[in-house]
Motif scaffolding. Structure first.
Motif, PDB file in Angstrom:
ATOM      1  N   PRO A  69       0.822  -1.211   0.000  1.00  0.00           N
ATOM      2  CA  PRO A  69       0.000   0.000   0.000  1.00  0.00           C
ATOM      3  C   PRO A  69       0.855   1.260   0.000  1.00  0.00           C
ATOM      4  O   PRO A  69       1.902   1.328   0.640  1.00  0.00           O
ATOM      5  CB  PRO A  69      -0.807  -0.134   1.298  1.00  0.00           C
ATOM      6  N   GLY A  70       0.420   2.246  -0.734  1.00  0.00           N
ATOM      7  CA  GLY A  70       1.108   3.523  -0.824  1.00  0.00           C
ATOM      8  C   GLY A  70       0.198   4.524  -1.501  1.00  0.00           C
ATOM      9  O   GLY A  70      -1.022   4.333  -1.580  1.00  0.00           O
ATOM     10  N   LYS A  71       0.773   5.592  -2.006  1.00  0.00           N
ATOM     11  CA  LYS A  71      -0.005   6.606  -2.707  1.00  0.00           C
ATOM     12  C   LYS A  71      -0.662   5.999  -3.932  1.00  0.00           C
ATOM     13  O   LYS A  71      -0.037   5.264  -4.690  1.00  0.00           O
ATOM     14  CB  LYS A  71       0.898   7.775  -3.115  1.00  0.00           C
ATOM     15  N   LEU A  72      -1.938   6.316  -4.128  1.00  0.00           N
ATOM     16  CA  LEU A  72      -2.665   5.759  -5.267  1.00  0.00           C
ATOM     17  C   LEU A  72      -2.163   6.363  -6.576  1.00  0.00           C
ATOM     18  O   LEU A  72      -1.767   7.534  -6.621  1.00  0.00           O
ATOM     19  CB  LEU A  72      -4.165   6.049  -5.133  1.00  0.00           C
ATOM     20  N   PRO A  73      -2.175   5.589  -7.648  1.00  0.00           N
ATOM     21  CA  PRO A  73      -1.895   6.168  -8.967  1.00  0.00           C
ATOM     22  C   PRO A  73      -2.869   7.301  -9.250  1.00  0.00           C
ATOM     23  O   PRO A  73      -4.022   7.272  -8.814  1.00  0.00           O
ATOM     24  CB  PRO A  73      -2.119   4.990  -9.919  1.00  0.00           C
ATOM     25  N   GLU A  74      -2.421   8.309  -9.964  1.00  0.00           N
ATOM     26  CA  GLU A  74      -3.261   9.460 -10.242  1.00  0.00           C
ATOM     27  C   GLU A  74      -4.470   9.077 -11.084  1.00  0.00           C
ATOM     28  O   GLU A  74      -4.417   8.177 -11.914  1.00  0.00           O
ATOM     29  CB  GLU A  74      -2.451  10.545 -10.958  1.00  0.00           C
ATOM     30  N   ARG A  75      -5.553   9.800 -10.846  1.00  0.00           N
ATOM     31  CA  ARG A  75      -6.780   9.584 -11.606  1.00  0.00           C
ATOM     32  C   ARG A  75      -6.571  10.014 -13.056  1.00  0.00           C
ATOM     33  O   ARG A  75      -6.016  11.080 -13.328  1.00  0.00           O
ATOM     34  CB  ARG A  75      -7.914  10.381 -10.958  1.00  0.00           C
ATOM     35  N   THR A  76      -7.005   9.185 -13.996  1.00  0.00           N
ATOM     36  CA  THR A  76      -6.836   9.490 -15.417  1.00  0.00           C
ATOM     37  C   THR A  76      -8.155   9.786 -16.118  1.00  0.00           C
ATOM     38  O   THR A  76      -8.156  10.319 -17.232  1.00  0.00           O
ATOM     39  CB  THR A  76      -6.166   8.312 -16.146  1.00  0.00           C
ATOM     40  N   GLY A  77      -9.287   9.403 -15.514  1.00  0.00           N
ATOM     41  CA  GLY A  77     -10.581   9.502 -16.175  1.00  0.00           C
ATOM     42  C   GLY A  77     -10.989   8.204 -16.831  1.00  0.00           C
ATOM     43  O   GLY A  77     -12.157   8.035 -17.211  1.00  0.00           O
ATOM     44  N   ALA A  78     -10.030   7.289 -16.981  1.00  0.00           N
ATOM     45  CA  ALA A  78     -10.312   5.944 -17.491  1.00  0.00           C
ATOM     46  C   ALA A  78      -9.670   4.969 -16.520  1.00  0.00           C
ATOM     47  O   ALA A  78      -8.597   4.429 -16.776  1.00  0.00           O
ATOM     48  CB  ALA A  78      -9.758   5.766 -18.893  1.00  0.00           C
ATOM     49  N   ASP A  79     -10.333   4.781 -15.394  1.00  0.00           N
ATOM     50  CA  ASP A  79      -9.736   4.037 -14.280  1.00  0.00           C
ATOM     51  C   ASP A  79     -10.606   2.873 -13.841  1.00  0.00           C
ATOM     52  O   ASP A  79     -11.764   2.742 -14.249  1.00  0.00           O
ATOM     53  CB  ASP A  79      -9.511   4.976 -13.083  1.00  0.00           C
ATOM     54  N   LYS A  80     -10.027   2.057 -13.004  1.00  0.00           N
ATOM     55  CA  LYS A  80     -10.704   0.881 -12.465  1.00  0.00           C
ATOM     56  C   LYS A  80     -10.378   0.784 -10.979  1.00  0.00           C
ATOM     57  O   LYS A  80      -9.260   1.084 -10.557  1.00  0.00           O
ATOM     58  CB  LYS A  80     -10.225  -0.373 -13.198  1.00  0.00           C
ATOM     59  N   THR A  81     -11.358   0.385 -10.186  1.00  0.00           N
ATOM     60  CA  THR A  81     -11.165   0.178  -8.750  1.00  0.00           C
ATOM     61  C   THR A  81     -11.528  -1.259  -8.402  1.00  0.00           C
ATOM     62  O   THR A  81     -12.575  -1.754  -8.827  1.00  0.00           O
ATOM     63  CB  THR A  81     -12.030   1.155  -7.926  1.00  0.00           C
ATOM     64  N   THR A  82     -10.651  -1.924  -7.657  1.00  0.00           N
ATOM     65  CA  THR A  82     -10.863  -3.324  -7.288  1.00  0.00           C
ATOM     66  C   THR A  82     -11.020  -3.444  -5.778  1.00  0.00           C
ATOM     67  O   THR A  82     -10.231  -2.865  -5.023  1.00  0.00           O
ATOM     68  CB  THR A  82      -9.688  -4.194  -7.757  1.00  0.00           C
TER      69      THR A  82
END
Length: 321
Positions: free
Chosen positions: A189-202
């Motif tokens: 766990p760490g800083k989340l990848p930046e939001r791109t507008g074409a993302d997925k959450t699991t």
């Protein structure tokens, strides 16, 4: 951190589709790459600090979820998916020189590969026995060892090309020529990848109790907020019969208001919910977001409630654009 200081592990040995997925990571060519014999050992290397991240298969377009990965990532100390990769899949049947197709009685490969070549096997070597392998590449390399207890293996064309001593008996033996496997890069766990507008959450959501409507309550957290699900699979927790968790991929990023609100709702229903990451989609497809579930709609609604709590006028907020 320089690329040379980064260590990746992957489901090995060298030449697997998983290594091909890893090579899609920009710094992978210069980084240290360690093959792992199975998914559990790959993820354990990340957990104990031997590797910065692990590339593992999670879903196939023909066979669905890779259960070994779904189970391993849902238990143990928490991990995060930070990237995904898609790899088109094709297969060849290989054997040692001198072995003909008519000589094949036993075939080794990974279980997902066997499932994707089942029709070809039934048509061409119907009496062949399946010998499970830890990976397609491991099965092929096993043919080169003394005392190999099978005559042929199903693997990627690259393995056959780069390994002397392997003879290709048949090419393009997959039942579905458009098959694709999805792989995920997993880290601590760490800083989340930046939001791109074409993302997925699991996420992984344990079923709080087995009763009518329990699953519907989980799904409603997404549906009422306009969050589309691209994958949902149930897996047994192993605790006792009938106890399951759900592995879910949702369109959007945890920074999206609709997704954040859905995650909060999931946690209220099932406090043991495990967040596995928000990351860019490999196919770069952007979700269709209804106006009433946009970030601006959530912000307007929260502002309206705040004005009520402050004693201001309860005027209707403007409709989102």
């Amino acid at each position: 951190m320089s690329s040379s200081a980064v260590t990746y592990t992957f489901l090995g040995p060298e030449g697997t589709f998983t290594e091909a997925a890893l090579m899609q990571v920009p710094d992978a060519a210069e980084a240290t790459r360690i093959p792992s014999s199975n998914v559990n050992s790959a993820l354990e290397r990340v957990r104990n600090g031997q590797a910065d991240a692990a590339m593992v298969p999670i879903e196939n377009s023909v066979e669905g979820g890779v259960t070994a990965t779904l189970d391993a990532i849902a238990s143990g100390s928490e991990l995060r998916i930070i990237r995904e990769a898609l790899v088109p899949i094709s297969f060849v049947l290989v054997a040692r020189p001198g072995v003909a197709l008519s000589d094949v009685r036993r075939v080794s490969t990974h279980g997902h590969a066997w499932a994707q070549c089942r029709l070809w096997v039934e048509d061409n070597i119907p009496n062949a026995e399946y010998i499970p392998g830890s990976s397609t590449a491991a099965a092929a390399l096993g043919l080169l060892e003394d005392g190999a207890h099978y005559e042929a293996a199903i693997c990627a064309p690259l393995v056959a090309k780069e390994q002397p001593g392997l003879n290709v008996l048949a090419e393009n033996i997959g039942d579905n020529p458009g098959a694709v496997t999805r792989f995920v890069l997993v880290s601590k766990p760490g800083k989340l990848p930046e939001r791109t507008g074409a993302d997925k959450t699991t996420v992984v959501v344990p079923l709080p109790e087995d009763r009518p409507g329990a699953l519907m309550e989980i799904l409603d957290q997404f549906a009422t907020r306009g969050v589309n699900l691209s994958r949902i699979e149930s897996r047994p927790t192993g605790q006792y019969l009938g106890h399951y968790f759900f592995s879910i991929d949702a369109d959007g990023h945890a920074e999206d208001a609709r997704v954040a609100d859905a995650l909060a709702g999931l946690h209220r229903i099932s406090p043991a919910t495990r967040f596995l990451g928000s990351y860019a989609r490999a196919d770069e497809q952007t979700p269709v977001v209804p106006p009433h579930t946009s970030d601006s709609a959530f912000a307007s609604a929260h502002a309206w409630v705040d004005s009520i709590l402050r004693g201001g006028p309860a005027t209707a907020p403007k409709s989102p654009a």
